[in-house]
Scaffold this motif. Structure first.
Motif, PDB file in Angstrom:
ATOM      1  N   LEU A 169     -36.458   5.494   7.580  1.00 21.72           N
ATOM      2  CA  LEU A 169     -35.215   4.726   7.563  1.00 21.72           C
ATOM      3  C   LEU A 169     -33.993   5.635   7.645  1.00 21.72           C
ATOM      4  N   LEU A 170     -34.193   6.914   7.359  1.00 21.95           N
ATOM      5  CA  LEU A 170     -33.071   7.868   7.379  1.00 21.95           C
ATOM      6  C   LEU A 170     -32.880   8.504   8.755  1.00 21.95           C
ATOM      7  N   ALA A 171     -33.438   7.901   9.785  1.00 17.43           N
ATOM      8  CA  ALA A 171     -33.313   8.459  11.132  1.00 17.43           C
ATOM      9  C   ALA A 171     -31.857   8.625  11.546  1.00 17.43           C
ATOM     10  N   ALA A 172     -30.981   7.772  11.024  1.00 17.07           N
ATOM     11  CA  ALA A 172     -29.552   7.876  11.356  1.00 17.07           C
ATOM     12  C   ALA A 172     -28.890   9.070  10.676  1.00 17.07           C
ATOM     13  N   ALA A 173     -29.578   9.677   9.726  1.00 19.82           N
ATOM     14  CA  ALA A 173     -29.089  10.881   9.036  1.00 19.82           C
ATOM     15  C   ALA A 173     -30.192  11.932   9.104  1.00 19.82           C
ATOM     16  N   PRO A 174     -30.352  12.601  10.269  1.00 19.18           N
ATOM     17  CA  PRO A 174     -31.527  13.452  10.515  1.00 19.18           C
ATOM     18  C   PRO A 174     -31.750  14.549   9.479  1.00 19.18           C
ATOM     19  N   MET A 175     -30.694  15.205   9.010  1.00 18.67           N
ATOM     20  CA  MET A 175     -30.870  16.264   8.028  1.00 18.67           C
ATOM     21  C   MET A 175     -31.417  15.706   6.714  1.00 18.67           C
ATOM     22  N   MET A 176     -30.936  14.537   6.336  1.00 19.96           N
ATOM     23  CA  MET A 176     -31.420  13.907   5.118  1.00 19.96           C
ATOM     24  C   MET A 176     -32.870  13.479   5.284  1.00 19.96           C
ATOM     25  N   ALA A 177     -33.218  13.002   6.477  1.00 19.36           N
ATOM     26  CA  ALA A 177     -34.599  12.604   6.744  1.00 19.36           C
ATOM     27  C   ALA A 177     -35.534  13.797   6.621  1.00 19.36           C
ATOM     28  N   LEU A 178     -35.111  14.959   7.109  1.00 18.52           N
ATOM     29  CA  LEU A 178     -35.928  16.163   7.000  1.00 18.52           C
ATOM     30  C   LEU A 178     -36.134  16.556   5.541  1.00 18.52           C
ATOM     31  N   LEU A 296     -21.200   9.861   6.433  1.00 18.36           N
ATOM     32  CA  LEU A 296     -21.997   8.766   6.971  1.00 18.36           C
ATOM     33  C   LEU A 296     -22.091   7.595   5.996  1.00 18.36           C
ATOM     34  N   ARG A 297     -21.844   7.876   4.719  1.00 18.99           N
ATOM     35  CA  ARG A 297     -21.985   6.892   3.634  1.00 18.99           C
ATOM     36  C   ARG A 297     -23.404   6.327   3.598  1.00 18.99           C
ATOM     37  N   ILE A 298     -24.347   7.263   3.481  1.00 20.61           N
ATOM     38  CA  ILE A 298     -25.747   6.917   3.333  1.00 20.61           C
ATOM     39  C   ILE A 298     -26.359   7.872   2.318  1.00 20.61           C
ATOM     40  N   GLY A 299     -27.249   7.356   1.482  1.00 20.42           N
ATOM     41  CA  GLY A 299     -27.837   8.192   0.438  1.00 20.42           C
ATOM     42  C   GLY A 299     -29.213   7.700   0.044  1.00 20.42           C
ATOM     43  N   THR A 300     -29.895   8.510  -0.741  1.00 15.45           N
ATOM     44  CA  THR A 300     -31.226   8.142  -1.216  1.00 15.45           C
ATOM     45  C   THR A 300     -31.457   8.695  -2.614  1.00 15.45           C
ATOM     46  N   CYS A 301     -32.261   7.980  -3.386  1.00 18.43           N
ATOM     47  CA  CYS A 301     -32.558   8.383  -4.757  1.00 18.43           C
ATOM     48  C   CYS A 301     -33.950   7.885  -5.115  1.00 18.43           C
ATOM     49  N   GLY A 302     -34.499   8.399  -6.210  1.00 16.43           N
ATOM     50  CA  GLY A 302     -35.818   7.949  -6.642  1.00 16.43           C
ATOM     51  C   GLY A 302     -36.472   8.925  -7.586  1.00 16.43           C
ATOM     52  N   ASP A 303     -37.678   8.584  -8.008  1.00 18.99           N
ATOM     53  CA  ASP A 303     -38.378   9.445  -8.960  1.00 18.99           C
ATOM     54  C   ASP A 303     -38.998  10.667  -8.301  1.00 18.99           C
ATOM     55  N   TRP A 304     -38.796  10.846  -6.988  1.00 19.20           N
ATOM     56  CA  TRP A 304     -39.280  12.034  -6.301  1.00 19.20           C
ATOM     57  C   TRP A 304     -38.221  13.142  -6.248  1.00 19.20           C
ATOM     58  N   PHE A 305     -37.152  12.958  -6.996  1.00 16.59           N
ATOM     59  CA  PHE A 305     -36.162  14.015  -7.239  1.00 16.59           C
ATOM     60  C   PHE A 305     -36.392  14.574  -8.643  1.00 16.59           C
ATOM     61  N   SER A 306     -36.207  15.883  -8.803  1.00 17.55           N
ATOM     62  CA  SER A 306     -36.409  16.479 -10.129  1.00 17.55           C
ATOM     63  C   SER A 306     -35.323  16.032 -11.103  1.00 17.55           C
ATOM     64  N   ALA A 307     -34.096  15.862 -10.615  1.00 19.80           N
ATOM     65  CA  ALA A 307     -32.983  15.346 -11.438  1.00 19.80           C
ATOM     66  C   ALA A 307     -32.819  16.112 -12.747  1.00 19.80           C
ATOM     67  N   GLY A 308     -33.043  17.426 -12.705  1.00 13.71           N
ATOM     68  CA  GLY A 308     -32.845  18.258 -13.883  1.00 13.71           C
ATOM     69  C   GLY A 308     -34.021  18.306 -14.831  1.00 13.71           C
ATOM     70  N   LEU A 309     -35.121  17.647 -14.481  1.00 13.03           N
ATOM     71  CA  LEU A 309     -36.307  17.631 -15.333  1.00 13.03           C
ATOM     72  C   LEU A 309     -37.389  18.523 -14.738  1.00 13.03           C
ATOM     73  N   ASP A 310     -38.328  18.934 -15.569  1.00 19.27           N
ATOM     74  CA  ASP A 310     -39.528  19.613 -15.088  1.00 19.27           C
ATOM     75  C   ASP A 310     -40.486  18.551 -14.564  1.00 19.27           C
ATOM     76  N   GLY A 311     -40.801  18.648 -13.274  1.00 17.54           N
ATOM     77  CA  GLY A 311     -41.688  17.652 -12.700  1.00 17.54           C
ATOM     78  C   GLY A 311     -40.930  16.420 -12.250  1.00 17.54           C
ATOM     79  N   ALA A 312     -41.689  15.439 -11.792  1.00 12.38           N
ATOM     80  CA  ALA A 312     -41.080  14.208 -11.273  1.00 12.38           C
ATOM     81  C   ALA A 312     -42.072  13.073 -11.417  1.00 12.38           C
ATOM     82  N   GLY A 313     -41.708  11.917 -10.846  1.00  9.06           N
ATOM     83  CA  GLY A 313     -42.571  10.760 -10.900  1.00  9.06           C
ATOM     84  C   GLY A 313     -42.406   9.928 -12.145  1.00  9.06           C
ATOM     85  N   ARG A 314     -41.452  10.287 -12.993  1.00 10.49           N
ATOM     86  CA  ARG A 314     -41.248   9.540 -14.229  1.00 10.49           C
ATOM     87  C   ARG A 314     -40.146   8.487 -14.055  1.00 10.49           C
ATOM     88  N   ILE A 315     -40.154   7.521 -14.948  1.00  8.85           N
ATOM     89  CA  ILE A 315     -39.078   6.537 -14.978  1.00  8.85           C
ATOM     90  C   ILE A 315     -37.753   7.225 -15.245  1.00  8.85           C
TER      91      ILE A 315
END
Length: 331
Positions: A169-178, A296-315
Motif C-alpha cells: 500500500l506504500l507504493a506511493a511512498a517508495p522509500m517508506m515501502a522499502l 506526502l502526508r503518509i505514514g505507518t505504525c504498528g507493533d513491528w516498530f521497536s518504539a524504544g523497547l527491546d523487541g517488538a510484537g507487543r501491545i
C-alpha cells in the motif's frame, strides 16, 4: 485534516483516537468484521477464547500512564497467573517478575472501547492508495459490493497494518515501502480447547520447550472470564511457518497431540479449533517508532516498530508507535 487510517488494531485505533482528540476528522477502514486486530476473542457456546494476544505488560512511562487510566476505568485488570516452563512434562516455576494485564471480560473488549465514537468501517479492505491533487484516494473493496469503490479525498493516510501488508500500500511512498519491507513477521497457529472435566494442571500458563506448542494458557484463570476449562495454545514460530498452508484439521490434530504430550493429560476436549495468524510476531522490527512523510502526508505504525523497547510484537509497541505517529502529525 481529513485523515484515513487503514487498520483497526491497537495501533490504528490509538492513532485515530489521538488524532480525533486534536480536532482531525478520522475515518478508519478495517478488512475484518470487527475492530481489535490480534487483541481478539472468539465467542463460543462454552465462552470466550483469547486466541490472539494473551496479555500485555507496561514498561515505558507513557504506556504505564495509559494502562493506569484503563485500570481506573475498569477496562483492564491484572492477570495473577501461576506461570511455569514445561520441559519434558516437568513444570518449572517461571520466576518472572512484572505485572501482566488483560482486557475484561475478553481481550477484544479493549478494541471495542477504543473504537467507540470513531468512524470505523469494518468489512472494507483498502487495496490501493492513489494520489489525487494534494491528497489521497483509497480503493476499497467489500464482500457485499461487486466492484471496488473510491473513498476520499483525504489530506493524509495512516497505514496501521503488519509490515507485509503495509508495504504494497506504500507504493506511493517508495522509500517508506522499502523500509517497511525490511521488517520480518512470523506466523502463528492458535489452538482453542474446551473440556468438560477439570484438568487440574496446577498452573495457569506455561511456556513449552521442545514441542510444536510454545505456549498454553487457561483462559478461565483470567479475571471476569466465564468459568470452565478453556485453554489456548500458540504453536512455535518455526512450526507455524513450516506448516502455514497445512489443512486446518491436520494442524488441529497435531497441536492437540502436542497439548496432551506437554501437559500429561489424556482428557479429550469437547471443543477444539485452530486459527491461523499470518503476521503474528515481529522478529525483525524496525529500530524506530514510526514512519511519517510530512510532504506526502503518509505514514505507518504498528507493533513491528521497536518504539524504544527491546523487541517488538507487543501491545505496548503498537500503542507507543501509534502515539509517536499521531504526535508527528499534530506537530
Amino acid at each position: 485534516m481529513q485523515i484515513a487510517v487503514i487498520g483497526a488494531g491497537m495501533a490504528g485505533l490509538t492513532c485515530a483516537r489521538q488524532l480525533a482528540t486534536h480536532g482531525h476528522s478520522v475515518t478508519v477502514y478495517e478488512k475484518s468484521d470487527s475492530a481489535g486486530g490480534r487483541m481478539s476473542t472468539r465467542e463460543t457456546e462454552l465462552g470466550g477464547f483469547d486466541h490472539g494476544a494473551q496479555y500485555f505488560t507496561a514498561r515505558q512511562p507513557a504506556f504505564q500512564r495509559q494502562v493506569a487510566t484503563w485500570c481506573r476505568a475498569g477496562l483492564i485488570d491484572l492477570w495473577r497467573a501461576r506461570l511455569v516452563t514445561l520441559d519434558s512434562g516437568v513444570a518449572i516455576a517461571a520466576g518472572l517478575s512484572g505485572q501482566r494485564f488483560v482486557a475484561v471480560p475478553g481481550m477484544n473488549a479493549l478494541g471495542r472501547h477504543l473504537a467507540q465514537d470513531l468512524d470505523v468501517r469494518t468489512g472494507q479492505r483498502v487495496t490501493q492508495i492513489e494520489s489525487y491533487h494534494d491528497g489521497w484516494l483509497l480503493r476499497v473493496s467489500a464482500e457485499t459490493v461487486a466492484i471496488e469503490a473510491s473513498a476520499g479525498p483525504f489530506d493524509a493516510v495512516i497505514i496501521a497494518m503488519p509490515a507485509d501488508q503495509a508495504a504494497p500500500l506504500l507504493a506511493a511512498a517508495p522509500m517508506m515501502a522499502l523500509q517497511a519491507a525490511q521488517a520480518r513477521l512470523a506466523p502463528c497457529w492458535s489452538l482453542l480447547l474446551g473440556f468438560e472435566q477439570e484438568l487440574r494442571l496446577g498452573y495457569d500458563g506455561a511456556w513449552i520447550r521442545n514441542s510444536r506448542l510454545a505456549w498454553i494458557a487457561h483462559d478461565a484463570s483470567k479475571p471476569q472470564r466465564r468459568p470452565g476449562e478453556h485453554w489456548v495454545g500458540h504453536a512455535s514460530t518455526e512450526w507455524s511457518a513450516e506448516h502455514l498452508e497445512d489443512d486446518p484439521e491436520r494442524v488441529k490434530e497435531k497441536l492437540l497431540k502436542a497439548f496432551h504430550s506437554a501437559t500429561g493429560s489424556d482428557v479429550q476436549p469437547v471443543y477444539a479449533a485452530v486459527h491461523r495468524w499470518r503476521f503474528a510476531q515481529a522478529i525483525e522490527p524496525l529500530p524506530s517508532a514510526c514512519l511519517w512523510d510530512p510532504q506526502l502526508r503518509i505514514g505507518t505504525c504498528g507493533d513491528w516498530f521497536s518504539a524504544g523497547l527491546d523487541g517488538a510484537g507487543r501491545i505496548e509497541n503498537a500503542y507507543l508507535s501509534a502515539a509517536a505517529l499521531a504526535e508527528s502529525i499534530t506537530a
